[in-house]
Design an enzyme around this catalytic site. Structure first.
Site, PDB file in Angstrom:
ATOM      1  N   GLN A 144       1.948 -11.538   6.718  1.00 49.51           N
ATOM      2  CA  GLN A 144       0.846 -10.513   6.987  1.00 49.51           C
ATOM      3  C   GLN A 144      -0.663 -10.865   7.635  1.00 49.51           C
ATOM      4  O   GLN A 144      -1.380 -10.239   7.654  1.00 49.51           O
ATOM      5  CB  GLN A 144       0.567  -9.929   5.839  1.00 49.51           C
ATOM      6  CG  GLN A 144       1.877  -9.354   5.048  1.00 49.51           C
ATOM      7  CD  GLN A 144       1.657  -8.633   3.581  1.00 49.51           C
ATOM      8  OE1 GLN A 144       0.687  -8.680   3.100  1.00 49.51           O
ATOM      9  NE2 GLN A 144       2.803  -7.969   3.019  1.00 49.51           N
ATOM     10  N   HIS A 157      -1.112 -10.522   1.447  1.00 52.44           N
ATOM     11  CA  HIS A 157      -2.020 -10.007   0.648  1.00 52.44           C
ATOM     12  C   HIS A 157      -3.321 -10.527   0.849  1.00 52.44           C
ATOM     13  O   HIS A 157      -4.119 -11.250   0.161  1.00 52.44           O
ATOM     14  CB  HIS A 157      -1.651 -10.308  -0.789  1.00 52.44           C
ATOM     15  CG  HIS A 157      -0.373  -9.457  -1.326  1.00 52.44           C
ATOM     16  ND1 HIS A 157      -0.022  -9.357  -2.763  1.00 52.44           N
ATOM     17  CD2 HIS A 157       0.443  -8.601  -0.405  1.00 52.44           C
ATOM     18  CE1 HIS A 157       0.976  -8.597  -2.678  1.00 52.44           C
ATOM     19  NE2 HIS A 157       1.483  -8.072  -1.525  1.00 52.44           N
ATOM     20  N   GLU A 210      -2.795   2.996  -4.807  1.00 49.73           N
ATOM     21  CA  GLU A 210      -3.982   3.493  -5.652  1.00 49.73           C
ATOM     22  C   GLU A 210      -5.190   3.783  -4.486  1.00 49.73           C
ATOM     23  O   GLU A 210      -5.425   3.063  -3.538  1.00 49.73           O
ATOM     24  CB  GLU A 210      -4.652   2.559  -6.693  1.00 49.73           C
ATOM     25  CG  GLU A 210      -3.601   2.136  -7.588  1.00 49.73           C
ATOM     26  CD  GLU A 210      -4.371   1.435  -8.736  1.00 49.73           C
ATOM     27  OE1 GLU A 210      -3.552   0.871  -9.720  1.00 49.73           O
ATOM     28  OE2 GLU A 210      -5.467   0.851  -8.691  1.00 49.73           O
ATOM     29  N   TYR A 259       9.426  -5.544  -7.290  1.00 54.21           N
ATOM     30  CA  TYR A 259      10.476  -5.292  -6.237  1.00 54.21           C
ATOM     31  C   TYR A 259      11.832  -5.444  -6.720  1.00 54.21           C
ATOM     32  O   TYR A 259      12.780  -4.902  -6.029  1.00 54.21           O
ATOM     33  CB  TYR A 259      10.114  -5.921  -5.191  1.00 54.21           C
ATOM     34  CG  TYR A 259       8.561  -5.759  -4.342  1.00 54.21           C
ATOM     35  CD1 TYR A 259       8.653  -4.528  -3.718  1.00 54.21           C
ATOM     36  CD2 TYR A 259       7.836  -6.811  -4.372  1.00 54.21           C
ATOM     37  CE1 TYR A 259       7.273  -4.227  -3.071  1.00 54.21           C
ATOM     38  CE2 TYR A 259       6.362  -6.224  -3.843  1.00 54.21           C
ATOM     39  CZ  TYR A 259       6.311  -5.054  -3.234  1.00 54.21           C
ATOM     40  OH  TYR A 259       4.923  -5.155  -2.807  1.00 54.21           O
TER      41      TYR A 259
END
Length: 469
Positions: A183, A249, A343, A364
């Site tokens: 990522q 992340h 959120e 997951y």
């Protein structure tokens, strides 16, 4: 048990409208309390507290009501699913199956395969068309519009582009070398509030180093200026500690508030049991610094020698949305949950947002992460999504060009390929509307200095301006 009651999707060639009223961001349960109690008593220890998160899966033995009744009644003992017919009454099994089916429909209504047949999209009170600003990116992650209305766009692949008013792209050289794996890559971009005077541009990226043949990564922030087609006078103002072996992340969103503080996010690097609940590290946090990287003396942990002074709040997972509410001066953020439990939060000084002690999602692999979603001393979200929409990018609509949307909070969905409008009243989210349904994996949402709303999508990487019709 609070549930997110989401509506049916309305699709036509140019009409993509989905509106849901929300009562304090929590809508009424879609089942009766007794059935919920049965789920909690017999199912939650293996499947998690929230049935609406549990159902977001592939159903190996069928997902019709009859098939689910059979699965609960007879079980699959060899696969770890016990037989419940001697413990739960047949009528209650029937109601439990009905609860599961309703929640499966809640997930399935997001899964739209129809591609838009027009670049015109109608919503509640306004119709917009997509105006292509630039394309040919891998993943247009960050966006900023210059005072001259040209654009700076980061591509996660590691390139910063300048797009001029004729929509020609130029590569800006000498940007930091980012690790475009997992990522990671070249991520967000933000202009200094006094950019017209000082020219400072801020970039976040995945920084890396090698130790003993192992590649380690972290989130870093630099600032610099553009001279010609080069990024110059580059200064690193933040480097998250510690580095990790993981490549996901990173967080990385940047925003200035009205006082000139720079807020930014750092994800917990996929190490939820190590970082987010401890303030002796930078991961899983929202940080606040001065524009030069120095630390404000009134930051909440600045006088704690065991804590990192830049921390503003902690207990975060992977925040990929960060924006200033110009009306209130507050910083709003959103973050990815696991399977369920994305959120929206309002950043608060010194606050603990709970991850992974509390969560509305499950892991997951379908196993619970925690059996609680609330705890004293930990913040509740303004809104949570089940199923996960995979939010990325975030902006308040502050322009008169969109009168029906003004004051709304816009959030991109990577997973379900749409723009989510959060309707705000009295600083609370009271409803939602799905916009631009199935337009593509939405990576970013920003307001431009020209008063237009911009969105970027992946595959193919494109930046659009939303032009009111």
């Amino acid at each position: 048990m609070a549930k997110k009651l989401l509506p049916l999707l309305i699709i036509s060639s140019i009409l993509y409208l989905n509106f849901i009223p929300t009562n304090n961001s929590k809508t009424p349960s879609i089942s009766d309390p007794k059935t919920e109690k049965i789920y909690t008593q017999y199912c939650s220890s293996c499947h998690g507290e929230k049935v609406e998160a549990f159902v977001d899966r592939t159903w190996k033995h069928g997902k019709s009501k009859a098939e689910i009744v059979a699965s609960i009644t007879n079980g699959y003992v060899d696969l770890g699913m016990p037989t419940w017919k001697a413990i739960i009454d047949a009528k209650d099994i029937d109601k439990l199956a009905e609860l599961i089916v309703k929640n499966i429909a809640n997930v399935d209504q997001y899964k739209v395969s129809n591609k838009p047949t027009s670049n015109i999209f109608k919503s509640s009170g306004i119709t917009v068309s997509l105006d292509t600003i630039a394309t040919g990116f891998e993943s247009p992650w960050g966006f900023a519009q210059l005072p001259n209305e040209q654009y700076l766009i980061t591509d996660r692949a590691g390139v910063l582009y300048l797009v001029d008013n004729n929509r020609n792209k130029t590569i800006i050289k000498n940007t930091p070398k980012a690790l475009a794996e997992g990522q990671g890559g070249l991520l967000d971009i933000e202009l200094h509030p006094n950019f017209s005077d000082n020219g400072w541009i801020y970039l976040s990226y995945s920084k890396f180093k090698e130790e003993n043949g192992t590649k380690l990564t972290t989130t870093a922030i630099v600032r610099g200026r553009i001279s010609g087609n080069e990024f110059t006078e580059v200064e690193e103002i933040f480097e998250a500690q510690p580095y990790t072996k993981t490549k996901h992340h990173y967080g990385s969103r940047l925003v200035f508030d009205k006082q000139g503080y720079l807020y930014f996010t750092v994800g917990e690097r996929g190490m939820e049991t190590v970082f987010p609940q401890n303030t002796d590290n930078d991961n899983g946090k929202i940080h606040r610094i001065y524009d030069d990287g120095s630390i404000p003396k009134d930051n909440p942990f600045v006088n704690d020698t065991k804590s990192r002074g830049s921390i503003y709040s902690f207990g975060h997972r992977n925040p990929q949305g960060l924006t200033l509410n110009k009306e209130t001066g507050e910083i709003w953020e959103h973050e990815h949950g696991p399977r369920g439990g994305d959120e929206v939060n309002i950043a608060k000084k010194g606050a603990n947002f709970g991850w992974p002690v509390i969560s509305y999602g499950i892991n997951y692999d379908g196993k619970p992460i925690t059996n609680i979603s609330q705890k004293e001393g930990m913040e509740q979200p303004e809104l949570y999504w089940i199923p996960s929409i995979a939010p990325s990018g975030m902006a308040f609509v502050s322009s008169d060009k969109y009168p029906a949307w003004k004051g709304s909070l816009m959030v991109g969905s990577l997973r379900f390929n749409y723009l989510n409008r959060c309707i705000i009243k009295n600083n609370k989210i009271v409803g939602q509307e799905k916009l631009l349904v199935n337009v593509g994996r939405m990576r970013n949402v920003e307001m431009g200095v020209d008063g237009y709303l911009y969105v970027s999508i992946e595959n193919p990487g494109t930046v659009f301006r939303l032009r009111p019709n």
